[in-house]
Design a protein around this motif. Structure first.
Motif, PDB file in Angstrom:
ATOM      1  N   ILE A 164      11.026  32.458  21.550  1.00 51.14           N
ATOM      2  CA  ILE A 164      11.653  31.728  22.891  1.00 51.14           C
ATOM      3  C   ILE A 164      11.596  33.521  23.124  1.00 51.14           C
ATOM      4  CG2 ILE A 164      12.116  29.315  22.727  1.00 51.14           C
ATOM      5  CD1 ILE A 164      15.259  30.912  22.157  1.00 51.14           C
ATOM      6  N   ASP A 206      28.848  30.416   4.954  1.00 49.99           N
ATOM      7  CA  ASP A 206      28.950  31.883   5.881  1.00 49.99           C
ATOM      8  C   ASP A 206      30.262  32.332   6.294  1.00 49.99           C
ATOM      9  OD1 ASP A 206      26.045  31.765   6.019  1.00 49.99           O
ATOM     10  OD2 ASP A 206      25.627  31.195   7.909  1.00 49.99           O
ATOM     11  N   LYS A 228      13.500  28.960  13.643  1.00 50.17           N
ATOM     12  CA  LYS A 228      14.361  27.887  14.382  1.00 50.17           C
ATOM     13  C   LYS A 228      13.627  28.376  15.984  1.00 50.17           C
ATOM     14  CE  LYS A 228      18.500  28.437  14.079  1.00 50.17           C
ATOM     15  NZ  LYS A 228      19.715  28.083  14.112  1.00 50.17           N
ATOM     16  N   MET A 236      14.570  36.366  23.908  1.00 48.70           N
ATOM     17  CA  MET A 236      16.335  36.325  24.856  1.00 48.70           C
ATOM     18  C   MET A 236      15.595  37.657  25.163  1.00 48.70           C
ATOM     19  SD  MET A 236      18.328  37.390  21.311  1.00 48.70           S
ATOM     20  CE  MET A 236      17.057  37.209  19.624  1.00 48.70           C
ATOM     21  N   GLY A 254      21.211  24.686  16.614  1.00 51.73           N
ATOM     22  CA  GLY A 254      22.261  24.476  15.763  1.00 51.73           C
ATOM     23  C   GLY A 254      22.843  25.614  15.324  1.00 51.73           C
ATOM     24  N   GLY A 255      23.643  26.077  14.763  1.00 54.30           N
ATOM     25  CA  GLY A 255      23.834  27.272  14.005  1.00 54.30           C
ATOM     26  C   GLY A 255      25.264  28.023  14.777  1.00 54.30           C
ATOM     27  N   GLY A 267      25.946  31.602  15.004  1.00 50.21           N
ATOM     28  CA  GLY A 267      26.445  32.810  15.482  1.00 50.21           C
ATOM     29  C   GLY A 267      27.045  33.851  14.523  1.00 50.21           C
ATOM     30  N   LEU A 268      26.270  33.377  13.142  1.00 43.27           N
ATOM     31  CA  LEU A 268      27.169  34.855  12.262  1.00 43.27           C
ATOM     32  C   LEU A 268      26.360  34.923  11.025  1.00 43.27           C
ATOM     33  CD1 LEU A 268      29.820  31.876  10.170  1.00 43.27           C
ATOM     34  CD2 LEU A 268      30.339  34.189  11.875  1.00 43.27           C
ATOM     35  N   GLY A 269      24.662  34.188  11.362  1.00 42.54           N
ATOM     36  CA  GLY A 269      23.794  34.752  10.593  1.00 42.54           C
ATOM     37  C   GLY A 269      23.760  36.253  10.768  1.00 42.54           C
ATOM     38  N   LEU A 270      23.461  36.640  11.973  1.00 44.44           N
ATOM     39  CA  LEU A 270      22.900  38.718  12.279  1.00 44.44           C
ATOM     40  C   LEU A 270      23.899  39.089  11.469  1.00 44.44           C
ATOM     41  CD1 LEU A 270      21.143  37.651  15.470  1.00 44.44           C
ATOM     42  CD2 LEU A 270      20.236  38.170  12.943  1.00 44.44           C
ATOM     43  N   SER A 304      22.604  26.926  23.335  1.00 49.15           N
ATOM     44  CA  SER A 304      21.630  27.474  21.532  1.00 49.15           C
ATOM     45  C   SER A 304      22.607  26.261  20.730  1.00 49.15           C
ATOM     46  CB  SER A 304      21.485  28.714  21.035  1.00 49.15           C
ATOM     47  OG  SER A 304      21.142  29.069  19.758  1.00 49.15           O
ATOM     48  N   ASN A 342      15.943  31.967  11.325  1.00 52.50           N
ATOM     49  CA  ASN A 342      15.949  32.083  12.952  1.00 52.50           C
ATOM     50  C   ASN A 342      14.635  32.394  12.984  1.00 52.50           C
ATOM     51  OD1 ASN A 342      19.057  32.534  13.081  1.00 52.50           O
ATOM     52  ND2 ASN A 342      19.049  34.703  13.198  1.00 52.50           N
ATOM     53  N   ALA A 343      13.707  33.084  13.300  1.00 52.87           N
ATOM     54  CA  ALA A 343      12.457  33.098  13.497  1.00 52.87           C
ATOM     55  C   ALA A 343      11.619  31.931  13.965  1.00 52.87           C
ATOM     56  CB  ALA A 343      11.640  33.617  12.855  1.00 52.87           C
ATOM     57  N   SER A 358      10.130  37.836  19.312  1.00 57.11           N
ATOM     58  CA  SER A 358      11.411  38.447  18.925  1.00 57.11           C
ATOM     59  C   SER A 358      11.155  39.543  17.668  1.00 57.11           C
ATOM     60  CB  SER A 358      12.582  38.022  18.472  1.00 57.11           C
ATOM     61  OG  SER A 358      13.412  37.576  19.695  1.00 57.11           O
ATOM     62  N   GLN A 383      25.730  33.421  20.036  1.00 54.10           N
ATOM     63  CA  GLN A 383      24.708  33.188  19.971  1.00 54.10           C
ATOM     64  C   GLN A 383      24.021  33.100  21.502  1.00 54.10           C
ATOM     65  OE1 GLN A 383      25.243  29.313  19.560  1.00 54.10           O
ATOM     66  NE2 GLN A 383      24.330  29.534  17.607  1.00 54.10           N
TER      67      GLN A 383
HETATM   68  N1  LIG Z   1      14.244  34.686  16.361  1.00 46.78           N
HETATM   69  C1  LIG Z   1      14.720  34.861  17.135  1.00 46.78           C
HETATM   70  N2  LIG Z   1      14.887  34.608  18.250  1.00 46.78           N
HETATM   71  C2  LIG Z   1      15.257  33.825  19.530  1.00 46.78           C
HETATM   72  N3  LIG Z   1      16.956  33.659  20.069  1.00 46.78           N
HETATM   73  C3  LIG Z   1      17.065  34.150  18.210  1.00 46.78           C
HETATM   74  C4  LIG Z   1      16.643  34.800  17.059  1.00 46.78           C
HETATM   75  N4  LIG Z   1      16.959  35.514  15.994  1.00 46.78           N
HETATM   76  C5  LIG Z   1      18.526  35.170  16.613  1.00 46.78           C
HETATM   77  N5  LIG Z   1      18.491  34.821  18.112  1.00 46.78           N
HETATM   78  C6  LIG Z   1      19.572  34.343  18.846  1.00 46.78           C
HETATM   79  O1  LIG Z   1      20.744  34.945  18.207  1.00 46.78           O
HETATM   80  C7  LIG Z   1      21.800  34.237  17.831  1.00 46.78           C
HETATM   81  C8  LIG Z   1      22.775  34.011  16.800  1.00 46.78           C
HETATM   82  O2  LIG Z   1      21.773  34.785  15.855  1.00 46.78           O
HETATM   83  P1  LIG Z   1      22.624  34.344  13.965  1.00 46.78           P
HETATM   84  O3  LIG Z   1      21.466  34.079  13.420  1.00 46.78           O
HETATM   85  O4  LIG Z   1      23.697  34.752  14.043  1.00 46.78           O
HETATM   86  O5  LIG Z   1      23.463  33.073  14.932  1.00 46.78           O
HETATM   87  P2  LIG Z   1      22.996  31.057  14.350  1.00 46.78           P
HETATM   88  O6  LIG Z   1      20.953  31.247  14.018  1.00 46.78           O
HETATM   89  O7  LIG Z   1      22.226  30.456  16.031  1.00 46.78           O
HETATM   90  O8  LIG Z   1      23.675  30.507  13.423  1.00 46.78           O
HETATM   91  P3  LIG Z   1      24.135  30.587  11.825  1.00 46.78           P
HETATM   92  O9  LIG Z   1      22.989  32.213  12.043  1.00 46.78           O
HETATM   93  O10 LIG Z   1      25.290  31.309  11.693  1.00 46.78           O
HETATM   94  O11 LIG Z   1      23.262  29.824  11.422  1.00 46.78           O
HETATM   95  C9  LIG Z   1      21.052  32.931  17.963  1.00 46.78           C
HETATM   96  O12 LIG Z   1      21.811  32.026  18.622  1.00 46.78           O
HETATM   97  C10 LIG Z   1      19.762  32.701  18.894  1.00 46.78           C
HETATM   98  O13 LIG Z   1      20.133  33.197  20.455  1.00 46.78           O
END
Ligand SMILES: Nc1ncnc2c1ncn2[C@@H]1O[C@H](COP(=O)(O)OP(=O)(O)OP(=O)(O)O)[C@@H](O)[C@H]1O
Ligand SMILES: [Mg+2]
Length: 437
Positions: A342, A237, A311, A344, A368-369, A371-374, A363, A308-309, A398, A358
Motif C-alpha cells: 500500500i 516491544d 502485513k 505511504m 493491527g500493530g 507503531g513500535l517496530g520501526l 492502520s 511489516n512488508a 515501500s 503509524q
Molecule cells: N512496508 C510498509 N508498507 C506500508 N506502510 C508501512 C510499512 N512499514 C511500516 N509502515 C507504516 O509504518 C507504521 C509503523 O510501523 P511499525 O512497524 O513501527 O509499527 P506497526 O507495524 O504498526 O506496529 P508494531 O510493529 O509495533 O506491531 C505502520 O503502522 C504503517 O503505517
C-alpha cells in the motif's frame, strides 16, 4: 583629532576627557605647558612638586605624566621610581621633560626609572603635541580594551551560570527519563509473567479439550490465546524500547556470516508470506562474507521489516536484497526490504521511526500493530553504529534500507547518539498519528 575616553565599567557612551598631569617646580614652565597642550582634547592638571603629584595620582586616573627631572625635594627620577613600584600606578606612561643633558647615560637613567619618552627644553610645541596625542590615543584604546574585557568577563560569568543551569536541567531530564524507562521495564516484566501463565494455561486447556465437541469453547480459547500473545508481543516491544532508552541493552559483537543471518530471517518469516498471498524473494549478493555485528539484533530488525512488508502488501511481492557498498574506501553492508504494497503518503516519513506512530489512523484497526517496530529497529541499528531509512510511494510500495558500516570505530559515540535520540523521543504519547499529505 578628537579623542574620547570611555571610562571602563561605565555604562553608556559618556565621553570622559582624559587627564594629563604636568609636574614642574617652576610656575612659568607649567604655564607654558598648559598653553602648549591647551588645544588637545584633554584636561591638563598641574603639580609643582613630587609630593603634590603623588597625592593627585593616588586620587585620580591619568592618561599621561609629563615630568620635570630637576625639582627640589623629590626629583623626577625618584617620583618615577615610586610610581613604578605602585601596582595601581605603574602603567601610567611617563615622559620626562628636562633641560639638563642629552647625554645618553643620563637619558638611559631616565628610561631605567620607567620613562617611556624624553622631551628636551626648550620644548618644540609641535613635537610635544604629536607625542602627547599618540599617548592619548593609546590611552583611549586601553580603556576600550578594559571595557571589552569587563564585558567579556560579565558574559563569561553569565554563560557559565547558564551552562550550569542547562547541565542541571539536562541531568534532571536524563534522570527522569531513566526513571521512566526503569519503571516501564519493571512494569513490562511484571505484566509479561502473568500473561505468559495465561498463554500456558490456555494451551493446556486446549490440549485437554482436543477431540471434544465443545467448538465454541475451543474458539473462545483460541481468541484468548491470540489476545494474550498479542499483549505479550506488545509488552516485549515496550520492554525492548525502555531497555534501549535506559541504556540497558548490550551489543554482542561476533563475526558472523551475513547469509546465515538472512537464512534465519527467511526461515522465521516465510510462514507469514503465504497469509496475504505474497511472493517472497531473497536475493543476497554472492560475496557478502562475514561481518562483525550483533546477529540477534540484525535478525530482529529484518524480521520487523519483512513482517511489516507482508502485513501491508496483498498478493504482491516482498524482496530482501543484500549487498556490500564501498563509499570513499569504507565498506557498508546494505540490506533492503522492499514491497509492492500500500505504500505511504507522509509529510515526513521520519515520523514513522517515532514510537507509537503509524502512517494513518486506520492502520492499527485494519492491520493491527502498535507503531513500535520501526522505532525499536532504528534504535537497534543505531546501537550497532548503523542506520535504518525508508522511502515509500502511496499505492506503489515501500523500501526500508538497513546500512551497517564494516568497521564500527566509535561504538561509544554510536551508543551515545542512540541514547540521545532515545531521550529526544517521547513514548508517552500513545498512538500518535503522523501527518498525512
Ligand atoms: N512496508 C510498509 N508498507 C506500508 N506502510 C508501512 C510499512 N512499514 C511500516 N509502515 C507504516 O509504518 C507504521 C509503523 O510501523 P511499525 O512497524 O513501527 O509499527 P506497526 O507495524 O504498526 O506496529 P508494531 O510493529 O509495533 O506491531 C505502520 O503502522 C504503517 O503505517
Ligand atoms: Mg511493525
Amino acid at each position: 583629532m578628537e579623542i574620547y575616553v570611555y571610562s571602563a565599567g561605565v555604562d553608556g557612551m559618556d565621553a570622559v576627557r582624559p587627564k594629563i598631569l604636568v609636574v614642574d617646580d617652576r610656575s612659568e614652565n607649567l604655564f607654558a605647558m598648559r598653553s602648549a597642550l591647551g588645544p588637545l582634547k584633554a584636561d591638563i592638571i598641574t603639580a609643582s612638586s613630587g609630593n603634590e603629584a603623588l597625592s593627585l595620582l593616588l586620587r585620580d586616573r591619568f592618561a599621561l605624566l609629563l615630568l620635570d627631572v630637576q625639582m627640589p625635594g623629590m626629583t623626577g627620577f625618584e617620583l618615577a621610581s615610586l610610581i613604578r613600584s605602585d601596582p595601581s600606578l605603574r602603567t601610567i606612561p611617563i615622559i620626562f621633560v628636562t633641560a639638563i643633558s642629552k647625554d645618553s647615560r643620563y637619558v638611559q637613567e631616565g628610561y631605567d626609572h620607567g620613562a617611556v619618552d624624553y622631551l628636551f627644553k626648550p620644548v618644540d610645541v609641535d613635537i610635544l603635541r604629536a607625542k602627547v596625542n599618540v599617548f592619548l590615543e593609546l590611552y583611549a584604546e586601553k580603556l576600550q580594551v578594559e571595557r571589552l574585557v569587563a564585558e567579556l568577563r560579565q558574559r563569561t560569568t553569565e554563560l557559565a551560570d547558564a551552562n550550569g543551569d542547562l547541565a542541571a536541567t539536562r541531568d534532571r531530564a536524563i534522570e527522569s527519563d531513566r526513571a521512566k524507562s526503569q519503571f516501564l521495564a519493571n512494569m513490562s516484566h511484571e505484566l509479561r509473567t502473568p500473561l505468559n501463565a495465561i498463554v500456558g494455561y490456555v494451551g493446556l486447556l486446549s490440549e485437554e479439550l482436543e477431540g471434544d465437541d465443545m467448538v465454541e469453547v475451543r474458539q473462545d480459547l483460541g481468541r484468548i490465546d491470540a489476545s494474550a500473545r498479542h499483549l505479550v508481543g506488545l509488552i516485549s516491544d515496550i520492554l525492548d524500547l525502555s531497555k534501549i532508552e535506559a541504556g540497558g541493552i548490550d551489543v554482542y559483537w561476533a563475526n558472523v556470516s551475513v547469509e546465515a543471518v538472512l537464512d534465519q530471517v527467511v526461515a522465521s518469516v516465510s510462514p507469514l508470506a503465504r497469509r496475504n498471498g505474497n511472493r517472497f524473494t531473497q536475493e543476497p549478493a554472492p560475496d557478502l562474507g562475514s561481518w562483525t555485528l550483533d546477529a540477534g539484533k540484525l535478525r530482529q530488525v529484518l524480521v520487523n521489516l519483512v513482517g511489516n512488508a507482508f502485513k501491508f502488501t496483498k498478493n504482491g511481492t516482498v524482496r530482501m536484497t543484500a549487498r556490500v557498498e564501498t563509499v570513499d574506501a569504507h565498506e557498508a553492508l546494505v540490506i533492503e526490504v522492499s514491497d509492492t504494497g500500500i505504500g505511504m503518503c507522509m509529510d515526513s516519513i521520519e515520523d514513522l521511526f517515532q514510537p507509537f506512530t503509524q502512517a494513518d489512523n486506520t492502520s492499527s484497526r485494519r492491520y493491527g500493530g502498535t507503531g513500535l517496530g520501526l522505532a525499536i529497529s532504528r534504535k537497534l541499528m543505531n546501537l550497532m553504529g548503523g542506520s535504518l531509512t525508508a522511502t515509500s510511494q502511496s499505492g506503489v510500495g515501500s523500501t526500508f534500507t538497513v546500512r551497517l558500516p564494516r568497521q564500527v570505530l566509535y561504538i561509544d559515540a554510536a551508543l551515545e547518539s542512540a541514547l540521545d535520540a532515545a531521550a529526544a523521543d517521547s513514548p508517552s504519547a500513545p498512538q500518535r498519528q503522523a501527518v498525512k499529505c
